[in-house]
Design an enzyme around this catalytic site. Structure first.
Site, PDB file in Angstrom:
ATOM      1  N   LYS A 148       0.838  -1.202   0.000  1.00 25.21           N
ATOM      2  CA  LYS A 148       0.000   0.000   0.000  1.00 25.21           C
ATOM      3  C   LYS A 148       0.876   1.256   0.000  1.00 25.21           C
ATOM      4  O   LYS A 148       0.608   2.212  -0.718  1.00 25.21           O
ATOM      5  CB  LYS A 148      -0.931  -0.017   1.217  1.00 25.21           C
ATOM      6  CG  LYS A 148      -2.035  -1.071   1.075  1.00 25.21           C
ATOM      7  CD  LYS A 148      -2.776  -1.358   2.365  1.00 25.21           C
ATOM      8  CE  LYS A 148      -3.738  -2.528   2.143  1.00 25.21           C
ATOM      9  NZ  LYS A 148      -4.442  -2.971   3.343  1.00 25.21           N
TER      10      LYS A 148
ATOM     11  N   ASP B 236     -11.005   2.649   4.237  1.00 23.96           N
ATOM     12  CA  ASP B 236     -11.377   1.236   4.092  1.00 23.96           C
ATOM     13  C   ASP B 236     -12.896   1.095   3.929  1.00 23.96           C
ATOM     14  O   ASP B 236     -13.395   0.018   3.605  1.00 23.96           O
ATOM     15  CB  ASP B 236     -10.939   0.453   5.342  1.00 23.96           C
ATOM     16  CG  ASP B 236      -9.800  -0.509   5.026  1.00 23.96           C
ATOM     17  OD1 ASP B 236      -9.542  -0.740   3.829  1.00 23.96           O
ATOM     18  OD2 ASP B 236      -9.185  -1.028   5.976  1.00 23.96           O
TER      19      ASP B 236
ATOM     20  N   GLN C 251      -4.577  -1.497   9.536  1.00 21.83           N
ATOM     21  CA  GLN C 251      -4.429  -2.813   8.917  1.00 21.83           C
ATOM     22  C   GLN C 251      -5.029  -3.897   9.826  1.00 21.83           C
ATOM     23  O   GLN C 251      -4.684  -3.993  10.996  1.00 21.83           O
ATOM     24  CB  GLN C 251      -2.937  -3.106   8.657  1.00 21.83           C
ATOM     25  CG  GLN C 251      -2.685  -4.401   7.929  1.00 21.83           C
ATOM     26  CD  GLN C 251      -3.283  -4.434   6.512  1.00 21.83           C
ATOM     27  OE1 GLN C 251      -3.196  -3.463   5.767  1.00 21.83           O
ATOM     28  NE2 GLN C 251      -3.904  -5.537   6.144  1.00 21.83           N
TER      29      GLN C 251
END
Ligand SMILES: NC(=O)c1ccc[n+]([C@@H]2O[C@H](COP(=O)([O-])OP(=O)(O)OC[C@H]3O[C@@H](n4cnc5c(N)ncnc54)[C@H](OP(=O)(O)O)[C@@H]3O)[C@@H](O)[C@H]2O)c1
Length: 294
Positions: free
Chosen positions: A53, A120, A97
């Protein structure tokens, strides 16, 4: 005739090229989109995902920082950090994460993120907005699947889409995207899970089948109707002594057999995977655009 191979790598590249213009536009106005990635612990898969990422950010000119906390970090400490990041104007997007260590309640952490920075798309405000069809930050993998379908010429509009897997991360948001009355969606969706009776009979009805189960090669060729479009979200490690790593990655579908029968199919790897990271970049730019004063 063998199926059309839907290349996530190629479509992701196309989207990244489009993004560069939007990023240049923001930078011209004095805003460099910023993403902060929070990782707790040293789970090897998480380490690898986070580095992918941050590399994607670097390639596109998105500012990014990765904050790494030790495995034994307390929930309160993490929540306080998120609170600080919510107020930090350098970051338009915050990504925590997953999975977090067991002693931390992931929901509490995700709910603490400012919904405008929730790249997200997992905060209940974004989840709710997605369901009611309001513009919002959309979960990356699900959004990536829709883009794969549309951009490969396999629009879900008017089609029967069978989704196998009802996770909050993939299956449910994908259903919410595809049932909307709008271009690139407007599908009839059936959602399957472990409680589904006769999965094969239902999958066989799908014009489009999305496998997001985390079960290696669970969807076999006899379960897929001739000419269906098959999107494989699954990433499973199976032992392979021929590989240096000792394993190889397979999806949730029996690719080799299905490609002889399907109209189109995504490979694993190289299908949905590259789209997930790219849609995170899309969300970061989107979040920056939402936060920049007009
Ligand atoms: N490529 C990417 O970027 C990406 C991103 C996210 C996830 N993934 C991969 O996608 C897969 C799914 O991830 P996830 O997070 O959605 O998984 P998850 O949270 O474990 O959910 C799996 C879902 O599949 C259902 N399921 C499992 N086995 C089944 C079976 N034999 N028959 C019918 N339904 C079954 C489960 O049903 P129940 O609800 O009844 O338990 C559950 O709803 C994993 O392999 C993951 O690694 C890939």
């Amino acid at each position: 005739m063998p199926a059309q191979l839907i290349s996530g790598a190629k479509i992701a590249e196309e989207i990244r090229e489009e993004l560069k213009d939007r990023i240049r536009g923001l930078i011209k106005k004095g805003t460099t989109p910023g993403l902060v990635i929070v990782r707790v612990g040293e789970d090897p898969a998480s380490v690898s995902y986070v580095s992918g990422k941050s590399k994607a950010c670097e390639e596109l000119g998105i500012y990014s920082e990765t904050l790494v906390f030790p495995e034994n970090t307390g929930e309160k400490e993490l929540l306080a950090k998120i609170e600080g990041l919510n107020k930090n104007p350098r970051f338009h997007g915050i990504l925590v994460q997953l999975p977090l260590p067991r002693h931390i309640d992931s929901n509490r952490v995700l709910y603490a993120i400012n919904p405008q920075k929730d790249v997200d798309g997992l905060h209940p405000v974004n989840v709710g907005d997605l369901l009611i069809g309001k513009s919002c930050l959309i979960p990356c993998t699900a959004h990536g699947v829709q883009q794969l379908l549309v951009r490969s010429g396999n629009s879900p509009e008017g089609k029967h889409v069978v989704i196998c897997g009802r996770s909050n991360l993939v299956g449910k948001p994908l259903m919410a995207i595809l049932i909307q009355k709008r271009d690139g969606a407007n599908a009839t969706v059936t959602m399957c899970h472990t409680g589904t009776r006769d999965l094969a009979a239902i999958v066989r009805q799908g014009d489009i089948v999305v496998a997001a189960m985390g079960s290696p090669k669970a969807i076999t060729a006899d379960m897929v109707k001739e000419g269906a479009v098959v999107i494989d979200v699954g990433v499973n490690r199976i032992p392979d002594p021929a590989k240096k790593s000792g394993f190889r990655l397979v999806g949730d579908t029996d690719f080799d057999a299905i490609k002889e029968k399907a109209k189109a199919i995504t490979p694993v790897p190289g299908g949905v995977g590259p789209m997930t990271v790219t849609m995170l970049m899309v969300n970061t730019v989107r979040a920056a655009q939402m936060q920049v004063p007009p």
